[in-house]
Write a protein that holds these residues in place. Structure first.
Motif, PDB file in Angstrom:
ATOM      1  N   GLY A   1     108.212 100.157 -65.204  1.00 34.20           N
ATOM      2  CA  GLY A   1     109.040  99.019 -64.825  1.00 34.20           C
ATOM      3  C   GLY A   1     108.148  97.535 -65.041  1.00 34.20           C
ATOM      4  N   ARG A   2     108.889  96.554 -65.112  1.00 31.35           N
ATOM      5  CA  ARG A   2     108.130  95.410 -65.244  1.00 31.35           C
ATOM      6  C   ARG A   2     107.795  94.614 -63.704  1.00 31.35           C
ATOM      7  NH1 ARG A   2     110.259  92.487 -70.150  1.00 31.35           N
ATOM      8  NH2 ARG A   2     110.967  90.776 -68.911  1.00 31.35           N
ATOM      9  N   VAL A   3     106.985  93.757 -64.042  1.00 34.27           N
ATOM     10  CA  VAL A   3     106.370  92.833 -62.909  1.00 34.27           C
ATOM     11  C   VAL A   3     106.553  91.681 -62.904  1.00 34.27           C
ATOM     12  CG1 VAL A   3     104.298  92.123 -61.790  1.00 34.27           C
ATOM     13  CG2 VAL A   3     104.328  94.537 -62.701  1.00 34.27           C
ATOM     14  N   LEU A   4     107.249  90.933 -61.837  1.00 33.31           N
ATOM     15  CA  LEU A   4     107.276  89.470 -61.634  1.00 33.31           C
ATOM     16  C   LEU A   4     106.208  88.809 -61.288  1.00 33.31           C
ATOM     17  CD1 LEU A   4     110.407  90.444 -62.122  1.00 33.31           C
ATOM     18  CD2 LEU A   4     110.979  88.538 -60.637  1.00 33.31           C
ATOM     19  N   VAL A   5     106.064  87.476 -61.619  1.00 30.82           N
ATOM     20  CA  VAL A   5     104.746  86.869 -60.982  1.00 30.82           C
ATOM     21  C   VAL A   5     105.573  85.619 -60.571  1.00 30.82           C
ATOM     22  CG1 VAL A   5     102.549  85.519 -61.533  1.00 30.82           C
ATOM     23  CG2 VAL A   5     103.148  87.517 -62.969  1.00 30.82           C
ATOM     24  N   GLU A   6     105.359  85.535 -59.400  1.00 33.47           N
ATOM     25  CA  GLU A   6     106.220  84.701 -58.648  1.00 33.47           C
ATOM     26  C   GLU A   6     105.279  83.633 -57.819  1.00 33.47           C
ATOM     27  OE1 GLU A   6     109.832  85.990 -56.756  1.00 33.47           O
ATOM     28  OE2 GLU A   6     109.043  85.494 -55.058  1.00 33.47           O
ATOM     29  N   ASP A   7     105.735  82.346 -57.716  1.00 31.34           N
ATOM     30  CA  ASP A   7     105.086  81.249 -57.037  1.00 31.34           C
ATOM     31  C   ASP A   7     104.962  81.680 -55.525  1.00 31.34           C
ATOM     32  OD1 ASP A   7     105.021  79.674 -59.335  1.00 31.34           O
ATOM     33  OD2 ASP A   7     106.429  78.405 -58.576  1.00 31.34           O
ATOM     34  N   PHE A   8     103.831  81.318 -55.076  1.00 32.34           N
ATOM     35  CA  PHE A   8     103.674  81.803 -53.415  1.00 32.34           C
ATOM     36  C   PHE A   8     104.212  80.584 -52.789  1.00 32.34           C
ATOM     37  CE2 PHE A   8     100.916  80.788 -49.748  1.00 32.34           C
ATOM     38  CZ  PHE A   8     100.839  82.184 -49.450  1.00 32.34           C
ATOM     39  N   LEU A   9     104.959  81.159 -51.610  1.00 32.15           N
ATOM     40  CA  LEU A   9     105.923  80.235 -50.791  1.00 32.15           C
ATOM     41  C   LEU A   9     105.050  80.315 -49.390  1.00 32.15           C
ATOM     42  CD1 LEU A   9     109.653  81.096 -51.516  1.00 32.15           C
ATOM     43  CD2 LEU A   9     108.148  79.259 -52.676  1.00 32.15           C
ATOM     44  N   THR A  10     105.115  79.278 -48.703  1.00 28.56           N
ATOM     45  CA  THR A  10     104.900  79.139 -47.445  1.00 28.56           C
ATOM     46  C   THR A  10     105.734  79.021 -46.372  1.00 28.56           C
ATOM     47  OG1 THR A  10     104.047  76.707 -47.202  1.00 28.56           O
ATOM     48  CG2 THR A  10     102.468  78.388 -48.119  1.00 28.56           C
ATOM     49  N   GLY A  11     105.703  79.561 -44.926  1.00 25.55           N
ATOM     50  CA  GLY A  11     106.701  79.490 -43.938  1.00 25.55           C
ATOM     51  C   GLY A  11     106.773  80.637 -43.480  1.00 25.55           C
ATOM     52  N   PRO A  12     107.582  80.549 -42.133  1.00 29.46           N
ATOM     53  CA  PRO A  12     107.794  81.804 -41.571  1.00 29.46           C
ATOM     54  C   PRO A  12     109.145  82.393 -42.337  1.00 29.46           C
ATOM     55  CG  PRO A  12     108.671  80.169 -40.054  1.00 29.46           C
ATOM     56  CD  PRO A  12     107.798  79.560 -41.397  1.00 29.46           C
ATOM     57  N   GLU A  13     109.147  84.003 -42.025  1.00 29.67           N
ATOM     58  CA  GLU A  13     110.340  84.683 -42.788  1.00 29.67           C
ATOM     59  C   GLU A  13     111.288  84.910 -41.643  1.00 29.67           C
ATOM     60  OE1 GLU A  13     108.987  88.104 -45.036  1.00 29.67           O
ATOM     61  OE2 GLU A  13     107.182  86.854 -45.608  1.00 29.67           O
ATOM     62  N   ILE A  14     112.586  85.264 -42.394  1.00 30.56           N
ATOM     63  CA  ILE A  14     113.601  85.623 -41.425  1.00 30.56           C
ATOM     64  C   ILE A  14     114.401  86.475 -42.174  1.00 30.56           C
ATOM     65  CG2 ILE A  14     115.074  83.699 -42.232  1.00 30.56           C
ATOM     66  CD1 ILE A  14     114.837  85.076 -38.370  1.00 30.56           C
ATOM     67  N   SER A  15     115.132  87.552 -41.512  1.00 32.53           N
ATOM     68  CA  SER A  15     116.003  88.571 -42.164  1.00 32.53           C
ATOM     69  C   SER A  15     117.554  88.096 -41.709  1.00 32.53           C
ATOM     70  CB  SER A  15     115.286  89.762 -41.827  1.00 32.53           C
ATOM     71  OG  SER A  15     114.463  90.190 -42.290  1.00 32.53           O
ATOM     72  N   ILE A  16     118.276  88.050 -42.757  1.00 35.75           N
ATOM     73  CA  ILE A  16     119.837  87.647 -42.457  1.00 35.75           C
ATOM     74  C   ILE A  16     120.559  88.775 -43.047  1.00 35.75           C
ATOM     75  CG2 ILE A  16     121.572  86.124 -42.917  1.00 35.75           C
ATOM     76  CD1 ILE A  16     119.470  84.910 -40.981  1.00 35.75           C
TER      77      ILE A  16
END
Length: 418
Positions: free
Chosen positions: A177-192
């Motif tokens: 499989g490939r790998v995604l390099v993703e920008d780091f985000l900040t803030g609380p998480e929530i599951s919807i």
């Protein structure tokens, strides 16, 4: 009605129980199931998807509910096989389940439909990945395929990134499989969570899970050490913003891309300073969020899922408790790097005020329960207030023990903004 739930973990235990408690008291079956699940549902004598669907057809199963994600993308796909056999299935088709099976597929879907998410680059080799990181930390690395909740690494430093990339490219821990390099985000998480039926949807109770092994979110990433759920977890206006900017556009995007969808869809979100952004999709209920949410669902879940599988969204069949639910996970010694089996579990009979969902257990004959995996149990308690639910859940958890047991005592206690 006869219902088959597909899966074997704590999430499926919660789904089986919730469906079994529906007013019509459906006859429950499960594949592959577990010792605990088989106290509520009958086992299905099958050895794979083809034989499972054949057995369901021969035994007049009225509804198949997909719990575990892997079966949605195995072979021709659970939902696709069910459709061919004329069995209503609450779970998306193989092509739609790529939203979870491939993070690269999900990222291009999000970008194509202008749904807020972090920027990312897909890489096929170690050298490409290192070049894409470019020495910029923190960064987020995501294995493209399914990885049992462990294919994402939030890397604050270069050694952390190096260790994860060694697992992916040298150890081949998750397969090709490939790998995604993703920008780091900040803030609380929530599951919807949304129940989607073609171009209609219903949002279930929001939840927050706790991924890190240690208290205050310290230690390694896990499949989830607990969760808190409530309609009051986030402000109503924020949920409206999420619905308008993320849930609605996702459902519209599925229709535009001819991706048939009937089932639960999980939205893992980061509440950034710029607004909510999608971290990931899961094409089923979350685990352990499902264990926290299901006790808050009232009404006829079985009929709701059956109607949805047949193409009708019937929100009047269910309602949601306005209180709180807290889920505390108990993990075995060595988790998440390894797991230990065979440790005798004590105290289960003493728990009276919480629900117990089994994730990694087995029964010795007709007697004791013992550990049989990484995440072993989830204890879930409700309350009219958050404090009440927290107190009830942790008090119940205190009654249960086994050698090497790991738990977090801050589940539900941390403020949402932390």
């Amino acid at each position: 009605m006869k219902i088959v739930v597909v899966g074997k973990g704590g999430r499926e235990h919660a789904l089986v129980r919730a469906l079994a408690e529906s007013p019509g008291r459906p006859e429950m079956f499960c594949f592959p199931g577990s010792d605990a699940i088989f106290q509520l549902a009958q086992p299905v004598p099958a050895d794979g998807l083809e034989s499972l669907v054949g057995w369901m057809k021969e035994n007049d199963i009225g509804l198949c509910v997909a719990g575990e994600e892997s079966y949605l993308v195995k072979g021709e796909g659970l939902a696709n096989l069910c459709e061919r056999a004329g069995i209503p299935c609450w779970g998306p088709h193989l092509q739609s389940a790529q939203l979870e099976a491939s993070k690269e597929f999900a990222k291009t879907f999000l970008e194509r439909h202008n749904i807020p998410t972090a920027k990312a680059v897909a890489c096929a080799t170690l050298d490409e990945t290192v070049a894409a990181i470019g020495g910029k930390y923190p960064t987020v690395l995501k294995f493209d395929g399914l990885a049992a909740g462990k294919g994402v690494a939030v890397c604050l430093t270069e050694p952390e990134a190096t260790a994860f990339l060694d697992e992916v490219f040298a150890q081949n821990r998750f397969g090709p499989g490939r790998v995604l390099v993703e920008d780091f985000l900040t803030g609380p998480e929530i599951s919807i969570f949304a129940a989607i039926v073609d171009d209609h949807y219903l949002i279930f109770t929001p939840a927050r899970d706790y991924k890190r092994l240690g208290e205050a979110d310290a230690g390694p990433n896990t499949g989830g050490m607990g969760a808190v759920a409530s309609r009051r977890l986030i402000p109503a206006e924020l949920l409206t913003e999420i619905e308008r900017g993320i849930v609605g556009p996702t459902v519209s995007g599925l229709r535009k891309d001819n991706l048939p969808y009937r089932g639960f869809l999980y939205f893992g979100l980061m509440l950034t300073p710029e607004g909510p952004k999608v971290i990931e999709y899961n094409c089923r209920f979350g685990d352990p969020e499902c264990q926290a949410v299901m006790p808050l669902v009232k009404g006829d879940l079985a009929s709701f899922c059956l109607a949805g599988a047949k193409g009708e969204l019937e929100p009047g069949l269910i309602s949601f408790d306005e209180g709180w639910s807290v889920c505390v996970v108990l993990a075995s010694a060595g988790y998440p790097e390894t797991s230990r089996s065979g440790d005798v579990i004590s105290g289960l009979d003493a728990v009276e005020t919480a629900r117990i969902y089994h994730a990694g257990t087995k029964r010795k004959g007709q007697g004791e329960w013992e550990t049989n995996g990484g995440r072993v149990l989830a204890l879930v308690a409700r309350g009219e207030t958050r404090d009440e639910a927290v107190t009830n859940a942790h008090a119940a958890t205190d009654l249960v023990s086994f050698a090497g047991m790991q738990r977090r005592r801050d589940i539900g206690i941390c403020n949402f903004e932390d």
